[in-house]
Design an enzyme around this catalytic site. Structure first.
Site, PDB file in Angstrom:
ATOM      1  N   ARG A  21       0.720  -1.282   0.000  1.00 11.12           N
ATOM      2  CA  ARG A  21      -0.064  -0.090  -0.018  1.00 11.12           C
ATOM      3  C   ARG A  21       0.894   1.147  -0.123  1.00 11.12           C
ATOM      4  O   ARG A  21       2.165   1.123   0.611  1.00 11.12           O
ATOM      5  CB  ARG A  21      -0.896  -0.082   1.238  1.00 11.12           C
ATOM      6  CG  ARG A  21      -1.769  -1.236   1.257  1.00 11.12           C
ATOM      7  CD  ARG A  21      -2.544  -1.192   2.641  1.00 11.12           C
ATOM      8  NE  ARG A  21      -3.531  -2.287   2.652  1.00 11.12           N
ATOM      9  CZ  ARG A  21      -3.276  -3.233   3.032  1.00 11.12           C
ATOM     10  NH1 ARG A  21      -2.244  -3.847   3.569  1.00 11.12           N
ATOM     11  NH2 ARG A  21      -4.197  -4.311   3.405  1.00 11.12           N
TER      12      ARG A  21
ATOM     13  N   LYS B  39      -2.309  -1.148   8.368  1.00 13.06           N
ATOM     14  CA  LYS B  39      -3.849  -1.019   8.431  1.00 13.06           C
ATOM     15  C   LYS B  39      -4.488  -2.175   9.523  1.00 13.06           C
ATOM     16  O   LYS B  39      -5.493  -1.781   9.922  1.00 13.06           O
ATOM     17  CB  LYS B  39      -4.451  -1.159   7.131  1.00 13.06           C
ATOM     18  CG  LYS B  39      -5.793  -1.232   6.854  1.00 13.06           C
ATOM     19  CD  LYS B  39      -6.366  -1.189   5.346  1.00 13.06           C
ATOM     20  CE  LYS B  39      -7.576  -0.765   5.391  1.00 13.06           C
ATOM     21  NZ  LYS B  39      -8.107  -1.024   3.843  1.00 13.06           N
TER      22      LYS B  39
ATOM     23  N   HIS C 166      -2.730   3.342  -6.465  1.00 16.64           N
ATOM     24  CA  HIS C 166      -2.896   1.906  -5.882  1.00 16.64           C
ATOM     25  C   HIS C 166      -3.366   0.796  -6.885  1.00 16.64           C
ATOM     26  O   HIS C 166      -3.598  -0.394  -6.436  1.00 16.64           O
ATOM     27  CB  HIS C 166      -4.323   2.015  -4.948  1.00 16.64           C
ATOM     28  CG  HIS C 166      -5.343   2.693  -5.616  1.00 16.64           C
ATOM     29  ND1 HIS C 166      -5.827   4.137  -5.463  1.00 16.64           N
ATOM     30  CD2 HIS C 166      -6.161   1.982  -6.209  1.00 16.64           C
ATOM     31  CE1 HIS C 166      -6.959   4.130  -6.218  1.00 16.64           C
ATOM     32  NE2 HIS C 166      -7.218   2.924  -6.852  1.00 16.64           N
TER      33      HIS C 166
ATOM     34  N   HIS D 256      -3.867  -8.929   4.032  1.00 22.53           N
ATOM     35  CA  HIS D 256      -5.204  -8.777   4.094  1.00 22.53           C
ATOM     36  C   HIS D 256      -5.779  -9.607   5.161  1.00 22.53           C
ATOM     37  O   HIS D 256      -5.335 -10.647   5.649  1.00 22.53           O
ATOM     38  CB  HIS D 256      -6.123  -9.304   2.811  1.00 22.53           C
ATOM     39  CG  HIS D 256      -6.121  -8.391   1.596  1.00 22.53           C
ATOM     40  ND1 HIS D 256      -6.624  -9.044   0.465  1.00 22.53           N
ATOM     41  CD2 HIS D 256      -5.807  -6.997   1.870  1.00 22.53           C
ATOM     42  CE1 HIS D 256      -6.467  -7.654  -0.214  1.00 22.53           C
ATOM     43  NE2 HIS D 256      -6.058  -6.745   0.293  1.00 22.53           N
TER      44      HIS D 256
END
Length: 391
Positions: free
Chosen positions: A206, A245, A314, A341
């Site tokens: 990211r 994240k 992105h 993820h």
């Protein structure tokens, strides 16, 4: 039900001067409360009291006064009291609430919200030009707020957000570059940012993760990049360095071997020698802001030159994820871990990935890169996808 002599054994009914019937009944705390509504016929009032009595017996009764709080007040408090929300998430929730929820439903008490009311609200959003993606985000936020009101705070009995498909997004498909296009793009930007393009793409990183990389995070011998922090742009504060994240974001990714010489050359020329030195910075050695990057590298010209004018930064990560997913022998868990993820269906998804599987992914990408670079570069067809929602 009425007892002997016409007296009720639970609650009371009286006829109002208007001719309608009002009920009163004792709650579990002994306090006598009036019903939430009046009734045209006495039989309807009796049925209402029977339902209330049944809910009291089965502990399903909820004090109607508790649900009189306005949705706006409750939702704002809900956001403020959510633990572990990232600043960007708080900003998104606050924006969605103020832009798409409270202007329509903010002054409605929780216990007056209904499924038809929520359906009408969503229809108005779409009729007013709000995209299906943004409407889905607003709907999911409202549903989460009201779920807390049902299950944790017991302010209402059921969640009125029960509209099939309202939570689903259908964003436009994003472009995926070919391997040749990735290297072509890297050559089209200033030399200082070429390795940034390659590491972001083939490391599946990211934006906030790649600009937070420090020299200590690059292991050229092992060919790995360690993701342990990320930058977040926080309104009113600026760039804030913190954890990735999610827990799954903490990971070590193996880069394809063909990328390593570019990374080595970049470290030698553009990064400081200190282990804490940031790898990718602007010309003055400062952290790069996302909003300034496109201008720094003349992004529009660069992506147009490779035949992908709609490409966003992105989309490089999206391209890397796509290449990794095509690697033979990579399991879903391997891929999810490489991409950083979370998955609610796999509690172990943020655990350490199998290093051999991760290296197999990198080797497969490396072979694809080498094979593509041996062939004459051909420009891919112009990407025709529309720009997706920025939020």
């Amino acid at each position: 039900m009425p007892g002997k002599g016409g007296h009720r054994r639970f609650g009371a009914i009286r006829k109002l001067p208007s001719g309608r019937y009002q009920v009163r009944y004792p709650g579990p705390d002994g306090v006598v409360r009036p019903g939430e509504q009046t009734f045209e016929r006495k039989q309807e009032a009796e049925q209402y009291l029977s339902i209330v009595e049944s809910k009291l017996i089965t502990s399903e009764w909820i004090d109607p006064n508790r649900g009189k709080i306005w949705l706006q007040d409750y939702a704002e408090r809900w956001i403020a009291e959510r633990p572990n929300l990232r600043p960007r998430t708080v900003h998104l929730y606050t924006w969605l609430l103020g832009k798409h929820v409270t202007p329509y439903l903010g002054k409605v008490p929780l216990n007056r919200l209904s499924t038809p009311m929520v359906r009408e609200w969503r229809t108005k959003l779409l009729d007013n030009g709000v995209s299906a993606t943004m409407a889905a985000k607003a709907y999911r936020l409202l549903r989460a707020v009201l779920m807390t009101a049902v299950k944790e705070d017991e302010l209402i009995r059921v969640n009125p957000c029960r509209i099939k498909g309202a939570d689903q997004e259908r964003p436009a498909e994003r472009p995926v570059l070919t391997v040749a296009q990735v290297f072509d793009l890297a050559e089209k930007v200033p030399e200082r940012y070429r390795a940034l393009i390659l590491v972001t793409t083939f490391g599946c990183l990211r934006w906030g993760e790649v600009i937070a990389l420090q020299r200590r995070d690059i292991d050229l011998e092992a060919g790995t990049v360690r993701v342990r922090q990320a930058y977040v742009e926080q309104r009113g504060t600026g760039l804030v360095l913190g954890p990735p994240k999610s827990r799954a974001g903490l990971r070590t990714v193996t880069l394809p071997a063909v990328v390593l010489p570019k990374v080595r050359a970049h470290l030698a020329e553009f990064a400081g020698d200190d282990p804490d030195a940031f790898v990718f910075t602007g010309a003055e050695g400062r952290t790069i802001w996302r909003g300034n990057f496109n201008q720094l590298v003349k992004w529009s010209d660069a992506v147009a030159a490779i035949g992908a004018p709609k490409l966003h930064f992105h989309d490089l990560r999206h391209t890397g994820n796509t290449l990794a997913s095509r690697a033979p022998g990579a399991s879903l868990r391997d891929l999810m871990t490489r991409m950083g993820h979370d998955s609610p269906r796999a509690a172990l998804i943020y655990q350490h990935a199998n290093s051999e599987a991760d290296r197999a992914i990198a080797e497969a990408i490396n072979k694809a890169v080498q094979a593509a670079r041996r062939k004459p570069s051909k420009r891919a067809p112009k990407a025709a996808q529309d720009e997706a929602e920025p939020v």
